[in-house]
Design a protein around this motif. Sequence first.
Motif, mmCIF file in Angstrom:
data_model
loop_
_atom_site.group_PDB
_atom_site.id
_atom_site.type_symbol
_atom_site.label_atom_id
_atom_site.label_comp_id
_atom_site.label_asym_id
_atom_site.label_seq_id
_atom_site.Cartn_x
_atom_site.Cartn_y
_atom_site.Cartn_z
ATOM 1 N N ILE A 34 0.850 -1.194 0.000
ATOM 2 C CA ILE A 34 0.000 0.000 0.000
ATOM 3 C C ILE A 34 0.882 1.238 0.000
ATOM 4 O O ILE A 34 1.633 1.484 0.947
ATOM 5 C CB ILE A 34 -0.932 0.032 1.228
ATOM 6 C CG1 ILE A 34 -1.781 -1.237 1.301
ATOM 7 C CG2 ILE A 34 -1.827 1.269 1.185
ATOM 8 C CD1 ILE A 34 -2.526 -1.399 2.612
ATOM 9 N N GLN A 35 0.768 2.028 -1.059
ATOM 10 C CA GLN A 35 1.491 3.296 -1.161
ATOM 11 C C GLN A 35 0.470 4.422 -1.177
ATOM 12 O O GLN A 35 -0.359 4.512 -2.078
ATOM 13 C CB GLN A 35 2.330 3.336 -2.441
ATOM 14 C CG GLN A 35 2.970 4.677 -2.744
ATOM 15 C CD GLN A 35 4.131 4.992 -1.817
ATOM 16 O OE1 GLN A 35 5.003 4.140 -1.595
ATOM 17 N NE2 GLN A 35 4.170 6.197 -1.281
ATOM 18 N N SER A 36 0.523 5.277 -0.160
ATOM 19 C CA SER A 36 -0.358 6.444 -0.105
ATOM 20 C C SER A 36 0.442 7.691 -0.431
ATOM 21 O O SER A 36 1.297 8.107 0.353
ATOM 22 C CB SER A 36 -0.980 6.575 1.291
ATOM 23 O OG SER A 36 -1.831 5.496 1.582
ATOM 24 N N GLY A 37 0.172 8.274 -1.595
ATOM 25 C CA GLY A 37 0.899 9.445 -2.046
ATOM 26 C C GLY A 37 2.109 9.056 -2.874
ATOM 27 O O GLY A 37 2.942 8.269 -2.417
ATOM 28 N N PHE A 38 2.187 9.607 -4.099
ATOM 29 C CA PHE A 38 3.335 9.277 -4.953
ATOM 30 C C PHE A 38 3.745 10.436 -5.845
ATOM 31 O O PHE A 38 4.485 10.257 -6.809
ATOM 32 C CB PHE A 38 3.024 8.037 -5.806
ATOM 33 C CG PHE A 38 1.767 8.112 -6.624
ATOM 34 C CD1 PHE A 38 1.759 8.726 -7.870
ATOM 35 C CD2 PHE A 38 0.584 7.576 -6.142
ATOM 36 C CE1 PHE A 38 0.597 8.792 -8.628
ATOM 37 C CE2 PHE A 38 -0.584 7.635 -6.889
ATOM 38 C CZ PHE A 38 -0.582 8.241 -8.138
ATOM 39 N N ALA A 39 3.294 11.649 -5.522
ATOM 40 C CA ALA A 39 3.638 12.807 -6.352
ATOM 41 C C ALA A 39 5.140 13.042 -6.397
ATOM 42 O O ALA A 39 5.690 13.487 -7.416
ATOM 43 C CB ALA A 39 2.913 14.051 -5.838
ATOM 44 N N ILE A 106 8.461 -6.817 3.588
ATOM 45 C CA ILE A 106 7.230 -6.074 3.318
ATOM 46 C C ILE A 106 7.236 -4.808 4.163
ATOM 47 O O ILE A 106 7.369 -4.876 5.389
ATOM 48 C CB ILE A 106 5.985 -6.920 3.653
ATOM 49 C CG1 ILE A 106 6.011 -8.239 2.874
ATOM 50 C CG2 ILE A 106 4.704 -6.143 3.358
ATOM 51 C CD1 ILE A 106 4.912 -9.210 3.279
ATOM 52 N N GLU A 107 7.086 -3.669 3.509
ATOM 53 C CA GLU A 107 7.026 -2.403 4.241
ATOM 54 C C GLU A 107 5.572 -1.983 4.436
ATOM 55 O O GLU A 107 4.795 -1.917 3.485
ATOM 56 C CB GLU A 107 7.788 -1.297 3.505
ATOM 57 C CG GLU A 107 7.758 0.023 4.265
ATOM 58 C CD GLU A 107 8.493 1.154 3.562
ATOM 59 O OE1 GLU A 107 8.373 2.309 4.019
ATOM 60 O OE2 GLU A 107 9.176 0.895 2.545
ATOM 61 N N GLY A 108 5.221 -1.690 5.667
ATOM 62 C CA GLY A 108 3.871 -1.252 5.973
ATOM 63 C C GLY A 108 3.673 0.229 5.694
ATOM 64 O O GLY A 108 4.604 0.953 5.319
ATOM 65 N N MET A 113 -0.985 0.766 13.961
ATOM 66 C CA MET A 113 -2.421 0.928 14.156
ATOM 67 C C MET A 113 -3.067 1.804 13.080
ATOM 68 O O MET A 113 -4.188 2.279 13.246
ATOM 69 C CB MET A 113 -2.704 1.527 15.534
ATOM 70 C CG MET A 113 -2.789 0.506 16.654
ATOM 71 S SD MET A 113 -4.255 -0.544 16.512
ATOM 72 C CE MET A 113 -5.547 0.607 16.949
ATOM 73 N N VAL A 114 -2.384 1.998 11.972
ATOM 74 C CA VAL A 114 -2.962 2.767 10.865
ATOM 75 C C VAL A 114 -4.118 1.985 10.259
ATOM 76 O O VAL A 114 -3.972 0.803 9.927
ATOM 77 C CB VAL A 114 -1.886 3.068 9.803
ATOM 78 C CG1 VAL A 114 -2.506 3.479 8.475
ATOM 79 C CG2 VAL A 114 -0.952 4.163 10.302
ATOM 80 N N PRO A 115 -5.289 2.629 10.099
ATOM 81 C CA PRO A 115 -6.435 1.924 9.503
ATOM 82 C C PRO A 115 -6.267 1.737 8.000
ATOM 83 O O PRO A 115 -5.830 2.645 7.301
ATOM 84 C CB PRO A 115 -7.625 2.835 9.820
ATOM 85 C CG PRO A 115 -7.043 4.183 10.067
ATOM 86 C CD PRO A 115 -5.657 3.972 10.580
ATOM 87 N N PHE A 121 -6.691 -2.909 10.389
ATOM 88 C CA PHE A 121 -5.507 -2.074 10.592
ATOM 89 C C PHE A 121 -4.263 -2.802 10.090
ATOM 90 O O PHE A 121 -4.310 -3.975 9.721
ATOM 91 C CB PHE A 121 -5.375 -1.737 12.077
ATOM 92 C CG PHE A 121 -6.580 -1.032 12.641
ATOM 93 C CD1 PHE A 121 -6.617 0.353 12.743
ATOM 94 C CD2 PHE A 121 -7.686 -1.755 13.064
ATOM 95 C CE1 PHE A 121 -7.733 1.009 13.256
ATOM 96 C CE2 PHE A 121 -8.808 -1.114 13.579
ATOM 97 C CZ PHE A 121 -8.830 0.271 13.673
ATOM 98 N N VAL A 122 -3.135 -2.088 10.107
ATOM 99 C CA VAL A 122 -1.872 -2.695 9.673
ATOM 100 C C VAL A 122 -1.591 -3.968 10.465
ATOM 101 O O VAL A 122 -1.147 -4.976 9.919
ATOM 102 C CB VAL A 122 -0.716 -1.686 9.800
ATOM 103 C CG1 VAL A 122 0.636 -2.386 9.652
ATOM 104 C CG2 VAL A 122 -0.842 -0.580 8.762
ATOM 105 N N GLY A 123 -1.875 -3.944 11.758
ATOM 106 C CA GLY A 123 -1.659 -5.137 12.576
ATOM 107 C C GLY A 123 -2.450 -6.341 12.103
ATOM 108 O O GLY A 123 -1.987 -7.479 12.192
#
Length: 216
Positions: A34-39, A106-108, A113-115, A121-123
């Motif tokens: 999951i990648q959030s933001g890639f500008a 694997i990078e989270g 606890m990120v939803p 969540f990540v957990g």
Amino acid sequence: MRPIFITGTGTDVGKTVVSAIVTEALQADYWKPIQSGFASGTDALSVQQLLPPSDRIVHPETYKLFLPASPHIAARQDGVAISLENIVTQYRSIQQQRPTGTPIVIEGAGGIMVPLNDTQFVGDLIEQLQAQVILVSRNYLGSINHSLLTASYSKQKQLNVMGWVFNDHFMNYEQEIVNWTGYPSLASIPYATEVTPQFIQQQAEAIRPALLQQLQ
């Protein structure tokens, strides 16, 4: 070998640098589902640029979301819902593509606890992947609290934690975090004004013995 999941006490604690170091140390593949933001680029691209050429693979993301925000918010903005089942399916596909025993790092996204959606969540992703966990803590004012909360949640979930990797230097309390949590220190990464492939290789050599001792 179980996958190795890199998570941490929050955002911007050094997970990507640690992921590159662990990937190099174990001659592993790398994957950030999951990648959030890639500008300004992706974490996968950063890792690829920090690793020397080899037959290791940086696998594509399952979800590549435009907004640099919590994954569940970024996904909502893009009109998608993050499915842990989809991520686990891609992980199994990655396993089948590679020789048996190839380690996968694997990078989270963000902290543990990120939803990822309305209920998970990540957990929960770590749990479904049956991954071993490396906890990353950057030394800053407040990191003791964040580190102990991360460890408490990991114990509550009964996650298989290999240990801590610490970043930067703010006073001297890493050993206290180790003592309080019962999780060993795998490495303390020194502050670097510029992270280069040479720096990654040096830190990979230093951390390799501790990683091999904890691997399952």
